[in-house]
Design a protein around this motif. Structure first.
Motif, PDB file in Angstrom:
ATOM      1  N   PRO A 230     -12.029 -36.872 -12.007  1.00  0.00           N
ATOM      2  CA  PRO A 230     -11.362 -36.827 -13.250  1.00  0.00           C
ATOM      3  C   PRO A 230     -10.503 -35.542 -13.404  1.00  0.00           C
ATOM      4  O   PRO A 230      -9.437 -35.452 -14.151  1.00  0.00           O
ATOM      5  N   GLU A 231     -10.954 -34.499 -12.653  1.00  0.00           N
ATOM      6  CA  GLU A 231     -10.134 -33.223 -12.659  1.00  0.00           C
ATOM      7  C   GLU A 231      -8.719 -33.284 -11.733  1.00  0.00           C
ATOM      8  O   GLU A 231      -8.036 -32.273 -12.081  1.00  0.00           O
ATOM      9  N   THR A 232      -8.793 -34.050 -10.895  1.00  0.00           N
ATOM     10  CA  THR A 232      -7.508 -34.050  -9.948  1.00  0.00           C
ATOM     11  C   THR A 232      -6.761 -34.987 -10.145  1.00  0.00           C
ATOM     12  O   THR A 232      -5.586 -35.338  -9.638  1.00  0.00           O
ATOM     13  N   ALA A 233      -7.271 -36.212 -10.753  1.00  0.00           N
ATOM     14  CA  ALA A 233      -6.460 -37.626 -10.690  1.00  0.00           C
ATOM     15  C   ALA A 233      -5.170 -37.344 -11.562  1.00  0.00           C
ATOM     16  O   ALA A 233      -5.568 -36.615 -12.603  1.00  0.00           O
ATOM     17  N   PRO A 234      -4.257 -37.639 -11.420  1.00  0.00           N
ATOM     18  CA  PRO A 234      -3.245 -37.763 -12.425  1.00  0.00           C
ATOM     19  C   PRO A 234      -3.309 -38.354 -13.590  1.00  0.00           C
ATOM     20  O   PRO A 234      -4.107 -39.415 -13.540  1.00  0.00           O
ATOM     21  N   ARG A 235      -2.518 -38.244 -14.559  1.00  0.00           N
ATOM     22  CA  ARG A 235      -2.619 -38.896 -15.980  1.00  0.00           C
ATOM     23  C   ARG A 235      -2.449 -40.513 -15.714  1.00  0.00           C
ATOM     24  O   ARG A 235      -3.184 -41.304 -16.226  1.00  0.00           O
ATOM     25  N   LEU A 236      -1.281 -40.708 -14.962  1.00  0.00           N
ATOM     26  CA  LEU A 236      -1.400 -42.270 -14.433  1.00  0.00           C
ATOM     27  C   LEU A 236      -0.705 -42.234 -13.185  1.00  0.00           C
ATOM     28  O   LEU A 236       0.252 -41.486 -12.758  1.00  0.00           O
ATOM     29  N   TYR A 237      -1.247 -43.308 -12.338  1.00  0.00           N
ATOM     30  CA  TYR A 237      -0.939 -43.315 -10.898  1.00  0.00           C
ATOM     31  C   TYR A 237      -0.791 -44.909 -10.814  1.00  0.00           C
ATOM     32  O   TYR A 237      -1.828 -45.655 -10.927  1.00  0.00           O
ATOM     33  N   LEU A 238       0.410 -45.274 -10.267  1.00  0.00           N
ATOM     34  CA  LEU A 238       0.458 -46.844  -9.780  1.00  0.00           C
ATOM     35  C   LEU A 238       0.755 -46.846  -8.251  1.00  0.00           C
ATOM     36  O   LEU A 238       1.600 -46.056  -7.752  1.00  0.00           O
ATOM     37  N   ASN A 239       0.409 -47.978  -7.832  1.00  0.00           N
ATOM     38  CA  ASN A 239       0.836 -48.205  -6.436  1.00  0.00           C
ATOM     39  C   ASN A 239       0.952 -49.685  -6.424  1.00  0.00           C
ATOM     40  O   ASN A 239       0.143 -50.470  -6.818  1.00  0.00           O
ATOM     41  N   ALA A 240       1.774 -49.989  -5.714  1.00  0.00           N
ATOM     42  CA  ALA A 240       2.245 -51.618  -5.543  1.00  0.00           C
ATOM     43  C   ALA A 240       2.612 -51.773  -4.159  1.00  0.00           C
ATOM     44  O   ALA A 240       2.951 -51.048  -3.581  1.00  0.00           O
ATOM     45  N   PHE A 241       2.068 -52.961  -3.513  1.00  0.00           N
ATOM     46  CA  PHE A 241       2.322 -52.880  -2.029  1.00  0.00           C
ATOM     47  C   PHE A 241       2.754 -54.400  -2.016  1.00  0.00           C
ATOM     48  O   PHE A 241       1.721 -55.582  -2.523  1.00  0.00           O
TER      49      PHE A 241
END
Lengths: 746, 121
Positions: A230-241
């Motif tokens: 929770p302290e290091t994760a971005p506010r929003l992160y998306l990955n598509a493949f």
């Protein structure tokens, strides 16, 4: 010239009499500065150093040849200051290294893969930069750019890609998520496929035996995966493949601060392979179709006033796979005439950590780690059905403190592991199961680990643990020792050894054998697998043409007091599973990392593996482990955020199961040919947080012809998929993106 | 040749600092001193701090970190110049600046921090 002047000044220094640097080392503890007794203070690159006294103070002569003063202390970030003066005061205030029950972690942030020189064991830290070099997909595939871990080509049916370390299967490595055992028991083979690459912030790979703190199970090494927190994760992160083979993946992650003490993060993953493909026209799908859903929610709590810190999380995973004959997939329902493979694995886990750092005594802390897991597996292999269930409870406590000063540190604690396992193989037309095991292991244990660090150049870690296993009704003692000696800043030697042990799940770990017409001969009593491992390594930095060249040579030898061996040599009709003594594996790796020119990194590696198992017919090479293996990775990054990556792999000949007693048409050569594979990837990062990539797996389109023996008649004798030594799937183009929402500027 | 000069200059500067008995013949002294710093802003501060009574020339070079000095030995001493520079926040080869003085510098002048040094290279 500068250094020469300094050198001269230092030589002349005694003329000036009292010429010393002194000061106080303090650490920030909950916003308050506290003196740190026993901190290491030394001139970088020299043998001149000292440790601080009870009040955190030190006095140190100015060393010749160095003007960088470095301070390190357990639980704090190391700090350097450039000091040219011969005399004076130099105070340091160290920042805490974050919430780390593991303790001292002094890792450079520059390289994507770093060897932690301060650790007693040979330990690599691999961060998300390195993981993005192999964009697809889960962790079992993320080691493509790493020479220490190999990813095997599994049988042509189940499609599970297993890892190998030191010439042994991945199950002999301890795979943890944030120091909680993750891939063990039922999912010890498939566990890494349950870790989506984009969830991973960094991972730490330790070769050889790791700390007794983490239990007795690691034999060849330890992979500790750190997810975003929770302290290091971005506010929003998306990955598509997406790839040519109809594989589609989506990962979403979001961190939400709730209030100043509490924060949370949500991670979700969905993937699927929807269209079966049969590139080699053997009637079988090349890779299984299927889907995975993976969800995690975690919370972090911190109260600086009380010294308490904790986290709790929930993880749920469901993985489905379908494979076998193409008509089976198209009809999509069980048929007695068609050979089909179905697998569904589920896993639910509740886990947590709590830590307490004693006020004004930052070297003293108490940590509690726990997890509760349920997992199961339902599988079909032609006419054979597998059912596995596991309920586990895990608790570990870690108390760390010093004896007098930080020269003598120790960690101790008690642990508890409970496993209730069902591992059953049935045939609907038979009343009795082919294999049926239900067992409960209750294992209370205790450990003590002592660290001796008289100066920054030497570390000795000696640990021992004792565990009582209720199922075997026996107590086991596990000793382990690791040593590090840095001859200089650029040369580090390591030596280590000890014991490891694990309880095998006989059927679950050998499911690949079921993709054949072989009869399973379970001549085995349930026994623990016990091994002794020892290893040595040298890491040498050399300055070559102005750039740093890192040379690593390591050698590890593993000897099994008992190993569960699958013997396929005694004819094509049977697979024997037996416990034998004397299996062994020698692994020697030489690796060069060099920045050829700015932003162009080259990695060259050669690995010699001599992995032998004690079969019924005696000591012979293990199946499908190449004796010689070479690897090259080229990575280039431009100033405007283009990244190019190319990996070339060479696999030497591998031994295959003996098929001499089969009819000529179903015989296979005893050894596979050597072959090359190549992967490449291009990334481009944009300033707005978007990164796109496109790549090709198996660029050379190398494929093994006819991986399946007697593929036309899977219900007849000789049908076998255990001769798969190379890629089944050909060239595969993929593309995808990462998007990170930039942090708010406030 | 330049390096050799520096060699002798350094050596003589140390001797000059060490010797207690002032020479009789000439009181105007030509010498150098190492002062740590990273940028042009540092240069201004160092040169200003070195320019105390009795100093007729003070020039600091950011690359070599060498402060070239001409001063009157009857009026001031190398030690006094060094102390004045320390008080302005900079370390000399002889002594360190106090924490307070160092912290009063602009962030870009934090010459003790390897990260800051890297950004100036």
């Amino acid at each position: 010239m500068k250094t020469f002047r300094l050198l001269l000044a230092a030589i002349a220094c005694p003329l000036l009499g009292f010429a010393q640097i002194s000061g106080t080392i303090k650490g920030l503890d909950n916003g308050k500065e506290v003196p740190l007794p026993g901190a290491n203070v030394y001139w970088e690159g020299t043998e001149t150093g000292t440790t601080t006294g009870n009040d955190g103070s030190y006095t140190l002569e100015k060393a010749a040849g160095s003007n960088t003063l470095r301070v390190s202390f357990l639980g704090y970030q190391a700090q350097s200051k450039i000091v040219i003066s011969r005399k004076g005061t130099m105070n340091f205030t160290l920042q805490p290294s974050g919430y780390e029950l593991e303790g001292a972690e002094v890792v450079g942030k520059v390289d994507a893969t770093t060897i932690d020189i301060t650790k007693a064991g040979l330990s690599y830290k691999i961060d998300d930069k390195e993981l993005r070099k192999a964009a697809c997909c889960n962790l079992s595939e993320s080691f493509e750019t790493n020479a220490s871990v190999d990813v095997s080509f599994t049988d042509a049916v189940t499609g599970t890609r297993q890892i190998e370390m030191l010439g042994l299967a991945g199950k002999y490595a301890l795979i943890q998520r944030e120091n909680i055992p993750f891939a063990r028991g039922l999912n010890s083979n498939s566990g890494l496929t349950y870790i989506p690459g984009p969830f991973v912030e960094s991972l730490q790979l330790t070769k050889g035996l790791s700390s007794v703190l983490n239990g007795y199970e690691s034999i060849t090494g330890q992979i500790n995966v750190e997810f975003y927190k929770p302290e290091t994760a971005p506010r929003l992160y998306l990955n598509a493949f997406g790839n040519q083979g109809s594989r589609a993946e989506l990962n979403v992650m979001s961190a939400l601060p709730v209030n100043q003490h509490l924060s949370t993060a949500i991670m979700a993953h969905a993937s699927s392979i929807s269209i079966p493909r049969d590139g080699n026209n053997d009637g079988f799908a090349d890779i299984p179709t299927g889907s995975q859903l993976n969800f995690m929610n975690r919370w972090h709590f911190k109260n600086p006033e009380s010294g308490w810190e904790g986290q709790i999380g929930l993880s749920a995973i469901r993985n489905k796979k379908l494979s076998g004959q193409m008509e089976y997939l198209e009809n999509d329902h069980p048929s007695d005439t068609l050979w089909g493979y179905e697998s569904e694995g589920r896993r639910v886990e509740l886990f947590g950590k709590n830590g307490y750092v004693f006020k004004d005594q930052p070297f003293r802390s108490l940590g509690i780690i726990y997890s509760l897991t349920y997992q199961d597996h339902t599988g079909r292999f032609g006419k054979r059905f597998h059912r596995g269930e596991q309920r586990s409870a895990y608790l570990n406590t870690i108390y760390q403190d010093i004896i007098g000063s930080t020269i003598h540190k120790y960690r101790t604690g008690v642990s508890f592991q409970m496993d209730n396992v069902l591992d059953r193989l049935t045939r609907p037309d038979l009343e009795d199961p082919l294999y049926n095991q239900e067992r409960t292991e209750i294992v209370p244990g205790a450990y003590f680990e002592y660290t001796f660090e008289p100066d920054p150049k030497f570390t000795l870690v000696a640990g021992v643990r004792g565990d009582y296993n209720s199922y075997f009704e026996q107590a086991y003692i596990t000793p382990r020792l690791n040593m590090r000696y840095s001859l200089s800043e650029s040369t580090t030697f390591r030596l280590g050894g000890g014991r490891g042990q694990r309880t095998p799940n006989v059927m679950m770990e050998n499911l690949n054998l079921l993709a054949s017409s072989r009869f399973m001969d379970f001549g085995v009593a349930q026994l623990p697998e016990i091994a002794w491992n020892s290893g040595a390594s040298v890491v040498q930095d050399v300055q070559l043409a102005g750039n740093k060249l890192k040379l690593t040579v390591d050698a590890f030898y593993t000897w099994f007091e008992n190993k569960l061996v699958a013997d396929l040599d005694l004819g094509p009709a049977t697979a024997y599973l037996l416990n034998t003594e004397g299996s062994r594996s020698l692994s020697v790796l030489g690796q060069i990392d060099y920045e050829l020119f700015t932003n162009f990194d080259v990695r060259l590696a050669y690995k010699y593996l001599n992995s032998k198992e004690q079969f019924i017919s005696g000591l012979r090479q293990s199946y499908l482990i190449p004796q010689h293996r070479a690897f090259t990775n080229l990575a280039y990054q431009t100033e405007n955020q283009w990244k190019f990556d190319l990996t070339l792999n060479w696999f030497g000949s591998k031994r295959l199961p003996n098929s001499e007693s089969s009819p000529l048409e179903f015989q296979r050569a005893g050894q596979s040919p050597g072959f090359f594979t190549m992967n490449t990837q291009v990334n481009k990062a944009f300033k707005n947080g978007l990164e796109v990539f496109v790549g090709v797996d198996n660029l050379l389109d190398f494929r093994q012809d006819n991986p399946i023996v007697n593929a036309n008649n899977p219900y007849d004798p000789y049908f076998d998929t255990n001769f798969t030594w190379g890629p089944v799937f050909g060239r595969n183009i993929y593309a995808g993106l990462y998007y990170t929402l930039p942090d708010k500027k406030d | 040749m330049k390096t050799l000069n520096k060699f002798f200059l350094t050596f003589s500067s140390i001797l000059a600092f060490v010797s207690v008995q002032p020479a009789l013949a000439q009181s105007e002294t030509d010498t150098t001193m190492m002062v740590n710093g990273v940028c042009e802003m540092c240069k201004m501060t160092i040169e200003k701090a070195a320019d105390i009574k009795g100093v007729s020339k003070a020039e600091w070079d950011v690359e070599s970190k060498i402060l070239t000095l001409v001063y009157d030995r009857e009026v001031t001493s190398l030690e006094a110049i060094s102390t004045s520079i320390n008080e302005s926040g900079y370390d000399t080869e002889f002594n360190t600046a106090s924490d307070e003085a160092y912290k009063s510098l602009h962030k870009c002048c934090y010459y003790r921090d390897p990260e800051v040094v890297k950004t100036h290279q």
